[in-house]
Design a protein around this motif. Structure first.
Motif, short mmCIF file in Angstrom:
data_model
loop_
_atom_site.label_atom_id
_atom_site.label_comp_id
_atom_site.label_asym_id
_atom_site.label_seq_id
_atom_site.Cartn_x
_atom_site.Cartn_y
_atom_site.Cartn_z
N SER A 59 0.54 -1.10 0.71
CA SER A 59 0.01 -0.05 0.09
C SER A 59 0.84 1.23 0.05
CB SER A 59 -0.89 0.05 0.79
OG SER A 59 -0.65 -0.45 2.04
N ASN A 60 2.10 0.96 0.32
CA ASN A 60 3.05 2.36 0.29
C ASN A 60 2.89 2.72 -0.96
OD1 ASN A 60 4.21 4.41 1.68
ND2 ASN A 60 6.30 3.84 1.13
N ASP A 61 3.39 2.30 -1.96
CA ASP A 61 3.77 2.05 -3.72
C ASP A 61 2.89 2.41 -4.93
OD1 ASP A 61 6.48 0.56 -3.00
OD2 ASP A 61 5.37 -1.26 -2.95
N VAL A 62 3.71 3.28 -5.74
CA VAL A 62 2.92 3.68 -6.76
C VAL A 62 3.34 3.45 -7.68
CG1 VAL A 62 2.13 5.63 -8.00
CG2 VAL A 62 2.46 5.61 -5.93
N LEU A 63 3.22 2.02 -8.26
CA LEU A 63 3.37 1.33 -9.62
C LEU A 63 2.80 2.49 -11.30
CD1 LEU A 63 4.21 -1.41 -10.36
CD2 LEU A 63 2.07 -1.98 -10.69
N LEU A 89 -2.92 -6.18 -6.83
CA LEU A 89 -2.40 -5.21 -6.63
C LEU A 89 -3.32 -4.12 -6.13
CD1 LEU A 89 0.99 -4.87 -9.49
CD2 LEU A 89 1.00 -6.05 -6.82
N ARG A 90 -4.63 -3.78 -6.47
CA ARG A 90 -5.38 -2.60 -6.65
C ARG A 90 -5.60 -3.06 -5.37
NH1 ARG A 90 -6.21 -2.53 -11.72
NH2 ARG A 90 -5.33 -0.31 -13.08
N GLN A 91 -5.81 -3.99 -4.86
CA GLN A 91 -6.47 -4.43 -3.70
C GLN A 91 -5.50 -4.81 -2.14
OE1 GLN A 91 -7.98 -8.77 -4.50
NE2 GLN A 91 -10.32 -7.70 -4.65
N LYS A 92 -4.32 -4.67 -3.29
CA LYS A 92 -3.49 -4.60 -1.47
C LYS A 92 -2.80 -3.33 -1.62
CE LYS A 92 0.05 -7.18 -1.08
NZ LYS A 92 1.10 -7.46 -1.00
N GLY A 93 -3.85 -2.09 -2.20
CA GLY A 93 -3.67 -1.19 -1.78
C GLY A 93 -2.45 -0.25 -2.74
N ALA A 107 1.96 11.70 -4.30
CA ALA A 107 2.43 10.33 -3.54
C ALA A 107 4.32 10.88 -3.74
CB ALA A 107 2.75 9.58 -4.93
N PHE A 108 4.91 11.30 -4.47
CA PHE A 108 6.31 11.25 -3.90
C PHE A 108 6.45 12.37 -2.59
CE2 PHE A 108 10.20 13.46 -4.87
CZ PHE A 108 11.26 12.12 -5.32
N GLU A 109 5.92 13.59 -2.82
CA GLU A 109 5.43 14.27 -1.59
C GLU A 109 5.04 13.26 -0.22
OE1 GLU A 109 3.65 17.80 -2.42
OE2 GLU A 109 5.22 17.99 -4.66
N ALA A 110 4.21 12.23 0.14
CA ALA A 110 3.91 11.89 0.96
C ALA A 110 5.15 11.03 1.14
CB ALA A 110 2.84 11.12 0.66
N GLY A 111 6.08 10.63 0.73
CA GLY A 111 6.90 9.19 0.39
C GLY A 111 6.33 7.95 0.35
N VAL A 163 12.22 7.82 -9.11
CA VAL A 163 12.00 6.40 -9.26
C VAL A 163 12.72 5.46 -8.26
CG1 VAL A 163 12.30 4.11 -10.74
CG2 VAL A 163 11.46 6.48 -11.66
N GLN A 164 12.03 4.55 -7.14
CA GLN A 164 13.17 3.87 -6.13
C GLN A 164 12.72 2.74 -6.46
OE1 GLN A 164 10.72 6.42 -4.44
NE2 GLN A 164 10.95 6.52 -2.53
N ALA A 165 12.20 2.55 -7.43
CA ALA A 165 12.09 0.90 -8.21
C ALA A 165 11.78 0.46 -9.39
CB ALA A 165 11.03 0.19 -6.63
N MET A 166 12.70 -1.10 -9.69
CA MET A 166 12.25 -0.62 -11.13
C MET A 166 11.49 -2.18 -11.59
SD MET A 166 15.01 0.32 -14.26
CE MET A 166 15.15 1.65 -13.06
N ILE A 167 10.65 -2.71 -12.48
CA ILE A 167 10.33 -3.36 -12.71
C ILE A 167 10.84 -3.53 -14.40
CG2 ILE A 167 8.46 -5.74 -13.97
CD1 ILE A 167 6.68 -3.93 -11.37
#
Length: 352
Positions: free
Chosen positions: A58-62, A203-207, A253-257, A301-305
């Protein structure tokens, strides 16, 4: 002293057995193997892409790229009967247009075409050569019905040059993400190929927030780097579009960490381009031409697929900038040892 070897093209080479270059898509998208790399420790975990849901929360933005690959390859003939292959490099016809000028097209023929020469295709489509220089042409297409409709009827999927076979009807489905909507790419944003509707729902169900951007992947993605000092390489530009509400969502989202997870190098380049140029995610459209190589400081960008990329390509340089050259090449060698499948139809990495 600066590490000069980091800027040498040869530093991004690795030996890849040809049989590991995937020639076909897997029957099930999410059955691709997944190599998970911790870019801070170098730890590697082997999994399957269907388990990606376990690594996001839930803390991730894809952030996904919703560009759609067009059937941009056409096979035609000159009046003399000589064969011509055309690859459209840009695509912007209005709905229903019969006459369309394409300013950029690659032409392959036994002899260079003359100005004014007409090329004939199936379905009554023809094209007049308006300009030609070094393999690149400006063409005026004339269709009996709409040009877009004709292209989608007779065009072939522009599979990458390392897929050594003709395209098949299934490639129209396989070489396309399930969320592709904006027509204009001539190469797929391949990291997205592994997602299924089921995974996106989970993924959406996980927030997990899922945000769409558009960057039309161009042929430049396959153009090799030809300079020994990679700092002298000129990056190709690609058209992008980003909505006002998308920009607001990402900035908030970025400003919210929250953690920004980019699906693919195309999405990564676009987000980083906007942050580099504007200091925030700015809505609008334009040309993204950011070249990311080691030394670049990531801003959002903090993680990448991402899939596994060609030796000495700008894409290997980008992931090396993100995770460190040694960690990336070590992960690639591990993947080779484990017989992972490489490139567009191959397996995938999650780097965090």
């Amino acid at each position: 002293m600066e590490k000069e070897w980091l800027y040498k093209l040869s530093s991004y080479d690795y030996p890849l057995p040809k049989e590991l270059i995937a020639q076909e898509a897997l029957p099930q998208r999410d059955k691709a193997r997944l190599l998970i790399l911790n870019r801070h420790t170098g730890k590697i975990v082997h999994s399957e892409f269907r388990h990606i849901v376990n690594y996001l929360g839930s803390n991730d933005v894809l952030v996904i790229n919703d560009t759609k690959v067009i059937p941009a390859r056409l096979f035609g003939k000159k009046e003399t009967g000589g064969k011509v292959e055309v690859l459209l490099l840009d695509f912007n016809p209005l709905e229903g247009e019969k006459k369309v000028v394409i300013t950029g097209a690659l032409l392959k023929a036994s002899r260079p075409p003359r100005l004014g020469q007409v090329i004939y295709f199936e379905d009554g489509l023809k094209a007049e050569v308006l300009d030609y220089k070094e393999g690149k042409a400006k063409l005026c297409f004339y269709a009996k019905r709409s040009f877009r409709e004709t292209l989608f009827n007779i065009g072939h999927m522009p599979l990458p040059p390392y897929i050594k076979r003709e395209d098949k009807p299934e490639d129209r489905r396989d070489y396309q993400t399930v969320y592709a909507t904006k027509e204009g790419a001539i190469a797929a944003p391949t990291a997205g190929l592994h997602f299924t509707p089921k995974i996106l729902t989970a993924l959406r169900q996980k927030g997990v927030e899922i945000v769409r951007v558009t960057l039309h992947v161009g042929y430049g993605t396959f153009i090799p780097v030809k300079v020994d000092d990679i700092r002298k390489h000129k990056m190709h530009g690609e058209y992008y579009e980003l909505k006002e509400e998308t920009a607001q969502q990402l900035n908030k989202a970025f400003e919210a960490g929250k953690k920004i997870v980019a699906v693919g190098t195309t999405t990564t380049r676009l987000l980083e381009y906007l942050m580099t140029r504007y200091g925030k995610i700015q809505p609008g459209c334009g040309i993204c031409d950011l070249f990311i190589f080691p030394g670049y400081q990531f801003k959002i960008v903090q993680a990448m697929i991402t899939n596994f990329h060609l030796p000495k390509s700008t894409l290997v340089m980008l992931v090396s900038a993100f995770a460190g050259r040694e960690r990336i090449l070590n992960a690639y060698l591990e993947a080779i040892k484990k017989r992972y499948r490489f490139y567009s139809y191959g397996d995938v990495m999650f780097i965090f």
